[in-house]
Design an enzyme around this catalytic site. Structure first.
Site, PDB file in Angstrom:
ATOM      1  N   SER A   8      34.273  44.067  45.362  1.00  0.00           N
ATOM      2  CA  SER A   8      33.350  43.222  44.932  1.00  0.00           C
ATOM      3  C   SER A   8      31.918  43.003  45.586  1.00  0.00           C
ATOM      4  CB  SER A   8      33.904  41.672  44.699  1.00  0.00           C
ATOM      5  OG  SER A   8      32.985  40.678  44.560  1.00  0.00           O
ATOM      6  N   HIS A  33      32.637  45.878  41.075  1.00  0.00           N
ATOM      7  CA  HIS A  33      32.668  44.104  40.651  1.00  0.00           C
ATOM      8  C   HIS A  33      31.475  43.497  41.015  1.00  0.00           C
ATOM      9  CE1 HIS A  33      34.985  40.752  38.999  1.00  0.00           C
ATOM     10  NE2 HIS A  33      34.450  40.260  39.843  1.00  0.00           N
ATOM     11  N   ASP A  35      29.354  39.893  40.834  1.00  0.00           N
ATOM     12  CA  ASP A  35      29.656  38.449  40.384  1.00  0.00           C
ATOM     13  C   ASP A  35      28.316  37.895  40.077  1.00  0.00           C
ATOM     14  OD1 ASP A  35      32.374  38.135  40.456  1.00  0.00           O
ATOM     15  OD2 ASP A  35      32.215  38.459  42.975  1.00  0.00           O
ATOM     16  N   MET A  37      26.660  34.157  39.204  1.00  0.00           N
ATOM     17  CA  MET A  37      26.821  32.728  39.199  1.00  0.00           C
ATOM     18  C   MET A  37      25.678  32.094  38.924  1.00  0.00           C
ATOM     19  SD  MET A  37      28.873  32.674  42.922  1.00  0.00           S
ATOM     20  CE  MET A  37      30.287  33.932  43.130  1.00  0.00           C
ATOM     21  N   HIS A  67      30.851  40.160  35.986  1.00  0.00           N
ATOM     22  CA  HIS A  67      31.735  38.838  36.028  1.00  0.00           C
ATOM     23  C   HIS A  67      30.721  37.912  35.712  1.00  0.00           C
ATOM     24  CE1 HIS A  67      34.958  36.116  37.979  1.00  0.00           C
ATOM     25  NE2 HIS A  67      34.554  35.892  36.947  1.00  0.00           N
ATOM     26  N   MET A  69      30.158  34.173  35.695  1.00  0.00           N
ATOM     27  CA  MET A  69      30.532  32.987  36.042  1.00  0.00           C
ATOM     28  C   MET A  69      28.948  31.879  35.567  1.00  0.00           C
ATOM     29  SD  MET A  69      32.279  33.772  39.449  1.00  0.00           S
ATOM     30  CE  MET A  69      31.524  35.226  39.767  1.00  0.00           C
ATOM     31  N   MET A 138      41.607  34.652  37.471  1.00  0.00           N
ATOM     32  CA  MET A 138      41.093  34.431  38.987  1.00  0.00           C
ATOM     33  C   MET A 138      42.249  33.860  39.902  1.00  0.00           C
ATOM     34  SD  MET A 138      37.951  35.025  38.940  1.00  0.00           S
ATOM     35  CE  MET A 138      37.583  34.241  40.621  1.00  0.00           C
ATOM     36  N   ASP A 172      41.309  38.849  40.736  1.00  0.00           N
ATOM     37  CA  ASP A 172      39.988  38.454  41.490  1.00  0.00           C
ATOM     38  C   ASP A 172      40.367  37.266  42.408  1.00  0.00           C
ATOM     39  OD1 ASP A 172      37.542  38.559  42.370  1.00  0.00           O
ATOM     40  OD2 ASP A 172      36.742  37.794  40.435  1.00  0.00           O
TER      41      ASP A 172
HETATM   42  C1  DX5 Z   1      34.556  34.654  43.333  1.00  0.00           C
HETATM   43  C2  DX5 Z   1      34.616  36.027  42.876  1.00  0.00           C
HETATM   44  C3  DX5 Z   1      35.255  37.129  43.549  1.00  0.00           C
HETATM   45  C4  DX5 Z   1      34.904  37.360  45.039  1.00  0.00           C
HETATM   46  C5  DX5 Z   1      36.312  37.869  45.657  1.00  0.00           C
HETATM   47  O1  DX5 Z   1      34.023  33.897  42.829  1.00  0.00           O
HETATM   48  O2  DX5 Z   1      34.685  36.195  41.417  1.00  0.00           O
HETATM   49  O3  DX5 Z   1      34.912  38.365  42.674  1.00  0.00           O
HETATM   50  O4  DX5 Z   1      34.047  38.215  45.144  1.00  0.00           O
HETATM   51  O5  DX5 Z   1      35.942  37.756  47.057  1.00  0.00           O
HETATM   52  P1  DX5 Z   1      37.204  38.029  47.918  1.00  0.00           P
HETATM   53  O6  DX5 Z   1      37.906  38.871  47.669  1.00  0.00           O
HETATM   54  O7  DX5 Z   1      36.687  38.083  49.231  1.00  0.00           O
HETATM   55  O8  DX5 Z   1      38.192  36.709  47.569  1.00  0.00           O
HETATM   56 ZN    ZN Z   2      34.485  38.024  40.324  1.00  0.00          ZN
END
Ligand code: DX5
Ligand code: ZN
Length: 221
Positions: A8, A33, A35, A37, A67, A69, A138, A172
């Site tokens: 990620s 991956h 992310d 947000m 991903h 969010m 998640m 994840d």
């Molecule tokens: C959290 C993200 C994850 C995050 C995971 O909101 O969706 O993808 O990057 O990070 P680790 O592996 O450090 O928990």
């Molecule tokens: Zn993620």
């Protein structure tokens, strides 16, 4: 079923992002991956489409899972598709009609995935399983990397696996060498790992070990 490991990008060193993308690709990981947000669906901000485009420019052959969010992911499907997303993951808790948006992701030529938060029951995704290629479970509350894995999410993975034996199930949040085995045993065949992989001095060795031990756990009766 193919067993995959996905670093990620959230956990990368942003001071040398292009090198970090290359390091993740060179590790032998299966895909990246990314992310996204919006500081509304989750209490944090991260990347926009330009960072996805950077990933495509730096590592064109490294598959990109995006991903989202976001409270309104439906407003951002085209920009992320244009930037180079290859799978788009949208949340069942988002404020949009998944019956319409999952087919729209596929119509853009991408793989469609549905994500669910720790407190959301497995049954919430059942009506959409025929419309998506992958389910993202998640195992932390989304918004930040580096949190602890929530083991209460494990039965949910098994329920979805029983309901959809051939679908890709990704986990994840909080994945490391120990929790990877728990998630794979429960039925997940794709593992996202952020802080665990990016903190490694030898990411390739960690990816290989996660894949070997995870695949063995996934395939064990
Ligand atoms: C959290 C993200 C994850 C995050 C995971 O909101 O969706 O993808 O990057 O990070 P680790 O592996 O450090 O928990
Ligand atoms: Zn993620």
């Amino acid at each position: 079923m193919v067993f995959q490991i996905l670093p990620s990008l959230l956990a990368a060193d942003y001071g040398s992002l292009a090198d970090e993308i290359r390091r993740a690709e060179a590790s032998g990981a299966d895909a990246l991956h990314i992310d996204i947000m919006d500081a509304h669906f989750v209490p944090n901000l991260s990347f926009g489409p330009d960072i996805v485009a950077l990933c495509r420019r730096v590592a064109p052959g490294f598959f990109r899972h995006v991903h989202l969010m976001l409270t309104r992911p439906d407003l951002y499907l085209e920009p992320f598709a244009a930037a180079g997303a290859q799978t788009i993951q949208i949340h069942v808790e988002a404020d949009c009609d998944l019956h319409a948006e999952l087919p729209r992701i596929r119509a853009l030529g991408l793989r469609a995935a549905i994500a669910l938060n720790p407190e959301t029951p497995a049954e919430a995704v059942f009506p959409y399983l025929g419309l998506c290629d992958e389910v993202l479970v998640m195992t932390v509350h989304p918004g930040y990397g580096g949190q602890s894995f929530i083991p209460d999410c494990l039965p949910k993975i098994s329920l979805i696996r029983r309901r959809a034996p051939d679908i890709d199930i990704m986990v994840d949040g909080g994945i490391n060498d120990k929790t990877a085995i728990l998630a794979a045993k429960a039925g997940a065949n794709q593992l996202v790992a952020g802080s665990y992989l990016f903190k490694q001095s030898d990411m390739a060795a960690a990816v290989a070990a996660l894949r070997k031990d995870g695949a063995a756990a996934f395939n064990s009766p």
